[in-house]
Design a protein around this motif. Structure first.
Motif, PDB file in Angstrom:
ATOM      1  N   TYR A 195      -3.313  -9.262   6.961  1.00  0.00           N
ATOM      2  CA  TYR A 195      -2.333  -9.996   6.160  1.00  0.00           C
ATOM      3  C   TYR A 195      -1.932 -11.305   6.832  1.00  0.00           C
ATOM      4  N   GLN A 229       0.851  -1.192   0.000  1.00  0.00           N
ATOM      5  CA  GLN A 229       0.000   0.000   0.000  1.00  0.00           C
ATOM      6  C   GLN A 229       0.880   1.233   0.000  1.00  0.00           C
ATOM      7  N   ARG A 278      -2.806  -3.166  13.921  1.00  0.00           N
ATOM      8  CA  ARG A 278      -2.497  -2.267  12.820  1.00  0.00           C
ATOM      9  C   ARG A 278      -1.308  -1.404  13.217  1.00  0.00           C
ATOM     10  N   LEU A 313       8.237  -0.115   6.304  1.00  0.00           N
ATOM     11  CA  LEU A 313       7.668   1.189   5.975  1.00  0.00           C
ATOM     12  C   LEU A 313       8.750   2.043   5.326  1.00  0.00           C
ATOM     13  N   ARG A 349      -4.123  -1.966  -3.652  1.00  0.00           N
ATOM     14  CA  ARG A 349      -4.136  -2.749  -2.411  1.00  0.00           C
ATOM     15  C   ARG A 349      -4.834  -4.091  -2.630  1.00  0.00           C
ATOM     16  N   ASN A 352      -4.155   5.279   6.074  1.00  0.00           N
ATOM     17  CA  ASN A 352      -2.703   5.149   6.204  1.00  0.00           C
ATOM     18  C   ASN A 352      -2.250   4.186   7.292  1.00  0.00           C
ATOM     19  N   SER A 353      -3.182   3.506   7.953  1.00  0.00           N
ATOM     20  CA  SER A 353      -2.800   2.404   8.828  1.00  0.00           C
ATOM     21  C   SER A 353      -2.501   1.176   7.970  1.00  0.00           C
ATOM     22  N   TYR A 354      -1.487   0.425   8.397  1.00  0.00           N
ATOM     23  CA  TYR A 354      -1.205  -0.861   7.755  1.00  0.00           C
ATOM     24  C   TYR A 354      -1.825  -1.950   8.630  1.00  0.00           C
ATOM     25  N   TYR A 355      -2.855  -2.606   8.100  1.00  0.00           N
ATOM     26  CA  TYR A 355      -3.575  -3.620   8.867  1.00  0.00           C
ATOM     27  C   TYR A 355      -2.858  -4.968   8.734  1.00  0.00           C
ATOM     28  N   GLN A 356      -1.777  -5.106   9.534  1.00  0.00           N
ATOM     29  CA  GLN A 356      -0.963  -6.305   9.483  1.00  0.00           C
ATOM     30  C   GLN A 356      -1.766  -7.543   9.882  1.00  0.00           C
ATOM     31  N   VAL A 415       4.246   0.898   2.126  1.00  0.00           N
ATOM     32  CA  VAL A 415       4.533  -0.305   2.913  1.00  0.00           C
ATOM     33  C   VAL A 415       4.796  -1.421   1.918  1.00  0.00           C
ATOM     34  N   ALA A 418       7.219  -6.899   7.046  1.00  0.00           N
ATOM     35  CA  ALA A 418       6.993  -5.806   6.112  1.00  0.00           C
ATOM     36  C   ALA A 418       7.857  -4.631   6.536  1.00  0.00           C
TER      37      ALA A 418
END
Length: 611
Positions: A61, A7, A133, A72, A259, A54-58, A151, A70
């Motif tokens: 995944y 993303q 996240r 940043l 995404r 802009n949060s990465y919802y790990q 990311v 991952a």
């Protein structure tokens, strides 16, 4: 190893939605010039990416892919400190790492590793329980700027080619703009094929510029026919691994599709992505992130004619709402405003049932999850802005909803005839009490047409339905009248009385329709639409003032005794037929469903030459 971008970091597109992208005390200073876009920070200013986009919802995944590590990558300039923060549902927040870059340069991105959650204290389900996240916070120690970022993971993904199928019925501006936006995104180049199914015959092939669009003229067979035609075109082409179906009244960005592609490259062969719906009029609110079938806010158990949007009306500019998105609930289907799924699904299990509109995505999704064995991920940040349903109020939708959803229950569920009939009568009674006679009329008409069986399903004549609607309204003269409500009366939101004795009296008098007029209050009742229980407010009154906040209107609905009793009698007859004949008609629907959804059946219906 080559990086796979999962993303991008997004800068706000407009001030009124900036809270969906970045947060700060005071104003966000966004600059756009020949050198590109950037967010400038004053000394001492802190900007947080603790936001929806802009949060990465790990966690998602980890749940659906094999991606664990991952990183940043941020393009910064100036003297800036970067904090990486993880937020987990029920477990609060923790700073993962903090680093200061005294002389950052935009052309040399800084990189921070995003560790996998087992490096942190255990979640409720053990060390793999919750990755949460991750987001960044920037603090400027001098003049600084954020130019962008992304990311990424070094885990290689498989090749995914996505066929974008859009069904259009005279909403050309939306479709043209969406295609142009996706075609112009450099990170999507070479991964998309575009198919526009033009049910209204209004699109010009030259309107798409240089985008590689296959424009297909199609008879107006509704969304179900348009999407089925698109799937046929994709399967005949044989190049796409996945299909993305999209409505013609949405705004979709290249980032949403990027995404989706990145997620599908890392996910299993039977994973689909359901795009969330944001209200185009109120883009801070989430309408739906996946949905459940046979559940509703007004029932306490699985029930026919019900579907429940997940995460409904979530305010996306609050961090608590973002943490709630970590609580992933299983979806039964993904709505066709944005649903990306393996092309192997329609190849093996068929296209849409010929419902025309409403319910085709539900039935397709139930086949996807049950027959195909697929899973659906509602990945946060993958969303479209959709024209809200409250701006498209149409009583024919009530007809399609009851006809089609009854057919879905017949094909996929185990409800009995008496259970279906009881739900029909409960709903009809609520509409009777609300003086909503047109809703009753089309509810019963839809169920009656379901009981006639599937033979005439594909020959839906919308013009004839509209003529029936106009004739019904003219015959009974029931057009609602706009009114200004009495501001001295009780508040609209007052909860209606619902005691046992009052409920029994309401039932025995059919919502007051059997009570002599002299005993009824001439003052209007006040009730609010789309609120569970408000239908009880009208009891004891001869008219009601119905407030619909979404469309900014208040209308007067009078009690019409003869009409109400006539319609309820029809509902009783319909429920009796449903209770006695459902088991038999259910068998017919189940025997015919597979054939009706087949590519061969659709080719015949659409007048296509057989191979």
């Amino acid at each position: 190893a080559a990086m796979e971008i999962l993303q991008r970091i997004l800068l706000p597109e407009a001030a009124d939605v900036s809270g969906l992208y970045l947060l700060t005390c005071g104003a966000l200073r966004l600059r756009r010039d020949a050198q590109g876009s950037r967010l400038t920070l004053a000394p001492g200013q802190t900007v947080s990416a603790d936001t929806y986009f802009n949060s990465y919802y790990q966690q998602h995944y980890t749940a659906h892919t094999a991606v664990r590590q991952a990183s940043l990558h941020l393009s910064l300039s100036g003297d800036v400190e970067v904090a990486l923060v993880r937020s987990r549902f029920n477990l609060g927040r923790q700073v993962v790492t903090t680093r200061r870059f005294a002389a950052a340069r935009a052309e040399e991105p800084v990189v921070l590793d995003i560790p996998w959650a087992p490096d942190l204290p255990d979640g409720p389900d053990g060390p793999d329980g919750q990755d949460g996240r991750v987001f960044f916070e920037l603090t400027a120690h001098g003049e600084a700027a954020l130019h962008g970022g992304f990311v990424a993971t070094q885990r290689p993904g498989r090749t995914v080619r996505l066929a974008v199928v859009v069904t259009n019925y005279r909403r050309d501006e939306f479709v043209i703009a969406n295609i142009a936006r996706l075609h112009a995104d450099p990170l999507l180049a070479g991964s998309l094929d575009f198919y526009v199914i033009d049910n209204g015959g209004s699109l010009d092939p030259e309107a798409f510029g240089g985008a590689p669009v296959k424009l297909v003229r199609n008879p107006n067979t509704g969304g179900a026919g348009g999407f089925s035609r698109g799937m046929i075109e994709v399967l005949d082409g044989g190049q796409a691994s996945h299909i993305l179906v999209m409505d013609d009244d949405v705004i979709v960005t290249g980032e949403t599709v990027l995404r989706t592609l990145a997620f599908l490259r890392q996910a299993g062969d039977k994973t689909a992505v359901a795009g969330s719906m944001l209200d185009m009029e109120k883009p801070h609110f989430l309408h739906e992130a996946g949905a459940r079938w046979n559940f509703g806010a007004d029932v306490d158990r699985p029930s026919p004619w019900r579907m429940m949007p997940l995460k409904h009306k979530l305010y996306l500019q609050h961090p608590g709402a973002l943490d709630y998105l970590l609580f992933e609930e299983a979806s039964d289907y993904g709505a066709f405003w944005f649903f990306a799924f393996p092309a192997a699904m329609p190849a093996a299990h068929g296209l849409c049932l010929p419902f025309f509109v409403l319910g085709d995505d539900i039935e397709f999704g139930l086949r996807y999850t049950r027959a195909f064995g697929g899973t659906i991920a509602a990945l946060p940040g993958v969303s479209v802005r959709h024209v809200p349903f409250y701006s498209k109020i149409n009583m024919l939708s009530v007809y399609f909803l009851h006809r089609n959803l009854a057919a879905i229950s017949a094909v996929h569920d185990g409800f009995s005839g008496p259970a279906m009939a009881a739900r029909l009568l409960r709903d009809a009674f609520k509409h009777l009490c609300a003086f909503n006679y047109t809703q009753m009329h089309w509810q019963v008409a839809g169920v009656n047409d379901f009981l006639r069986g599937p033979d005439n399903l594909a020959q839906t004549d919308v013009s004839a339905l509209r003529a029936r609607d106009e004739a019904f309204a003219k015959k009974w003269d029931i057009a609602p009248r706009p009114v200004v409500a009495d501001t001295a009366a009780r508040p609209f939101d007052t909860e209606p009385s619902a005691g046992f004795a009052r409920g029994l009296l309401r039932a025995l008098t059919l919502g007051g329709h059997l009570v002599p007029a002299a005993l009824l209050d001439a003052k209007p009742s006040l009730y609010v639409t789309h609120r569970v229980g408000q239908w009880r407010a009208n009891f004891g009154h001869t008219r009601s003032h119905c407030l619909n906040r979404e469309v900014h209107s208040c209308q007067e609905l009078p009690m019409r005794r003869l009409l109400g009793l006539t319609l309820f009698a029809r509902a009783l007859v319909c429920a009796w037929r449903l209770a006695l004949g459902f088991w038999k008609i259910r068998r017919v629907w189940r025997e015919r469903a597979g054939e009706m959804a087949s590519a061969a059946s659709w080719r015949s219906l659409l007048g296509l030459e057989k191979d």
